[in-house]
Scaffold this active site. Structure first.
Site, PDB file in Angstrom:
ATOM      1  N   GLU A 190       0.849  -1.190   0.000  1.00  0.00           N
ATOM      2  CA  GLU A 190       0.000   0.000   0.000  1.00  0.00           C
ATOM      3  C   GLU A 190       0.879   1.233   0.000  1.00  0.00           C
ATOM      4  OE1 GLU A 190      -2.536   1.776   3.181  1.00  0.00           O
ATOM      5  OE2 GLU A 190      -1.806   3.162   1.656  1.00  0.00           O
ATOM      6  N   CYS A 195      -3.177   8.671   4.147  1.00  0.00           N
ATOM      7  CA  CYS A 195      -3.023   8.129   2.790  1.00  0.00           C
ATOM      8  C   CYS A 195      -4.308   8.210   1.994  1.00  0.00           C
ATOM      9  CB  CYS A 195      -2.467   6.712   2.812  1.00  0.00           C
ATOM     10  SG  CYS A 195      -3.223   5.669   4.032  1.00  0.00           S
TER      11      CYS A 195
END
Ligand code: NAG
Ligand code: NAG
Ligand code: NAG
Length: 624
Positions: free
Chosen positions: A330, A369
């Site tokens: 990720e 994020c």
């Protein structure tokens, strides 16, 4: 009116005064019983020692309100005078600071290769026992952890704030709420996701006598390399999923938050210990980047989850590749929120959506994020939002919410000042090439926290897709507005970034335009009329393109930490595979064998009864 009042109301309408008492009494008893059941279900079955753990846990003094530095750099030559995690004189130590004040928090030895070996070995031993526990055993651990976090929100949040510089409100949302949800969801739905799954088996008629099943077994020791932006949640999230699936876990935290990470992992270990299992099941390591490959390439590790940046991902992947360890990756994002004109019938009052966009952008000072990095609006929405945001963004106040008691703080510090030059340059370049800088744009020297790492909350409008600021991940308190001509234009703009993690669309519920954006935005996750809620909803989480690959979270996340073992059995007693003599080794007649197998394939996949009958005839005639 509550549901209960409604029921009572309805009940009393239908009965006369005499039997009314009976109904009331019955309802009362039923209510009390269900309340007891609910509470028992929620908190039920906590082991001995839980009360003490929940109510008398010893938290570090540094995170207490009004704590002031008791350690001055002059006391010790090893402590760098300017906040820096690294000191060339003592490369074996990681120095820890509070980003909001610059206060020195202490130092932690960086993990060596030997430390890593020890952690893996201990974890392997503990996991060997743990993998045999039942889901009920594992749920007790999660339930206790949930109670602990809920009752100690203030203390836990302060530890995260002290180490990351964020505000307490930001931490209560981004650290505590999401972690409690992960725990509650796993308790409620985790077992269902890991139940043995029965599959249809073969389509081939001739082997229909086989059943097909998948069972989910723990992998062993898994690794989570996590980022610093949510020091509590980023550690707890993989721990919860890993231990629930029967794995042991090594967490590699960021050097920037090793101070708090140690406390968080200790809490989990204590919790596991109270539940009667080996605390070694969860291990924390924090090597310097130079030793990190040793960890990733460790033969004792079965799976790795990496949350971080692309340059580091390349290193992690090549190290993991050397031992064939699978990695879920990720990376960053450049999430766009597309606002359609249809969202509000009149764009006079758009304070509500402005509030969501501000929370989405400035939560955790933008170090999120799935924070909103670009707001892309159709013309009417654009005009109105610029007006409202121009009024509201400049009102945001910076500071340390742990220390500035008499002030209301909206936005906290950034992890450190190492990217301030880049941020200032990206903003200045945008302003030079046509964007309008409404407010902010520069680092902020806080009058009371001279060593804090603050960046002014920034509003930049009239940004176009060619500008660098529209392409690069900012990860800071910078709100960027872009104007699109129509829905297609907005989608093109959103898809012009190389990232594809999350996204949002604000439009009319179920409208064609809204659904078009949902379908055509190239991301792994999207929220409609909200931001980032797909994360809280415990869905599989992960991105596309430069945002990485693989999913954690949700059912897929749990199964991703398992060996999906496929099992094939005979459906009926007494019926099992036997090799027909014609194809038995050594073959007696190759020609016959060939005709037999060819007829078998034709029969098994026949398109009509006729074809099946003919093939079956050929099959039988070549059987012997
Ligand atoms: C911290 O200090 C402020 C101001 O000096 C004071 O008002 C507050 O009560 C103190 N808080 C605690 C928990 O000691
Ligand atoms: C700033 O934080 C980043 C992210 O953790 C880290 O890589 C970097 O080394 C830090 N820099 C300093 C000077 O502490
Ligand atoms: C990734 O994003 C870049 C930039 O938008 C694009 O050119 C590329 O085609 C994308 N790759 C894939 C596989 O979608």
């Amino acid at each position: 009116m509550s549901l209960l009042e409604g029921l009572l109301d309805t009940a009393t309408t239908f009965v006369d005064a005499k039997s009314g008492y009976v109904v009331w009494a019955t309802l009362l008893i039923a209510t009390v019983l269900s309340a007891i059941l609910l509470v028992r279900q929620r908190s039920g079955g906590l082991p001995q020692g839980s009360h003490d753990f929940i109510h008398n846990y010893k938290f570090p003094v540094e995170s207490q309100p009004n704590w002031s530095q008791h350690y001055s750099p002059e006391d010790d030559v090893d402590v760098p005078s300017k906040p820096s995690i690294h000191n060339p004189n003592r490369p074996d130590l990681i120095h820890c600071y509070c980003p909001a004040t610059g206060q020195y928090l202490g130092r932690v030895p960086a993990s060596t290769k030997e430390d890593i070996d020890t952690a893996v070995r201990k974890c392997q031993n503990a996991q060997g026992v743990w993998q045999k526990t039942s889901f009920e055993d594992r749920k007790v651990v999660l339930r206790l952890l949930l109670e602990f976090l809920k009752k100690n929100q203030d203390e836990v949040v302060r530890i995260a704030c002290r180490d990351s510089g964020k505000t307490m409100v930001d931490a209560a949302l981004g650290e505590i709420m999401v972690t409690l949800e992960k725990l509650a969801w796993t308790l409620k739905y985790g077992e269902r996701a890991l139940r043995p799954s029965s599959r249809p088996g073969p389509a081939n008629l001739l082997i229909r006598y086989k059943t097909a099943e998948v069972v989910y077994e723990p992998l062993g020791v898994v690794l989570a390399i996590v980022s610093w932006n949510y020091p509590l949640h980023n550690i707890l999230n993989p721990i919860i999923a890993s231990i629930f699936t029967g794995n042991g876990i090594i967490v590699k935290c960021s050097e920037s938050v090793v101070w708090s990470s140690r406390y968080f992992v200790e809490m989990v270990q204590t919790c596991i210990g109270i539940c009667g299992h080996s605390p070694d099941l969860v291990q924390l390591v924090c090597p310097w980047p130079s030793e990190a490959d040793y960890l990733t390439a460790h033969a004792g590790i079965s799976h790795a989850t990496f949350i971080g940046s692309k340059p580091v991902a390349h290193k992690v992947l090549s190290a993991a590749g050397s031992v064939l360890t699978p990695v879920t990756v990720e990376l960053g994002g450049k999430d766009a929120a597309i606002v359609l004109d249809e969202y509000l019938p009149s764009w006079q009052a758009c304070d509500g959506i402005a509030s969501v966009l501000m929370r989405g952008t400035f939560q955790s000072a933008g170090q999120n994020c799935i924070g909103i990095e670009r707001i892309i609006c159709e013309p009417k929405a654009y005009e109105s939002l610029v007006k409202v945001l121009t009024k509201r963004v400049p009102q945001l106040r910076l500071g340390s919410s742990l220390d500035d008691h008499d002030k209301d703080i909206d936005v906290g510090a950034l992890i450190n000042d190492s990217r301030f030059d880049v941020l200032e340059r990206l903003i200045a370049d945008a302003a030079k090439t046509g964007a309008t800088l409404v407010c902010g744009g520069k680092r902020y020297s806080h009058p009371e926290h001279a060593l804090g790492s603050y960046f002014q909350p920034t509003l930049l409008v009239d940004v176009t897709p060619e500008m660098e600021i529209a392409k690069n991940e900012i990860f800071g308190p910078v709100m960027v507005l872009m104007k699109a001509e129509n829905t297609d234009d907005a989608i093109d703009m959103a898809n012009s970034a190389k990232f594809g993690l999350g996204g949002a669309v604000f439009g009319k519920r179920g409208s064609a335009a809204t659904e078009k954006v949902v379908r055509e935005m190239k991301t792994g996750n999207i929220a409609v009329n909200d931001f980032a809620t797909f994360y809280v909803c415990q869905l599989p989480f992960g991105g596309v393109n430069e945002s990485g690959y693989g999913k954690f979270g949700g059912e897929e996340g749990l199964r991703g930490l398992c060996n999906a073992k496929s099992i094939c059995r005979d459906r009926f007693p007494g019926i099992s595979t036997s090799i027909p003599p014609v194809v038995d080794y050594p073959l007696q007649n190759v020609n016959k064998a060939w005709k037999f197998v060819r007829a078998m394939n034709a029969a098994a996949y026949a398109a009509s009864v006729k074809e099946f009958a003919i093939s079956l005839g050929q099959l039988l005639s070549n059987m012997k």
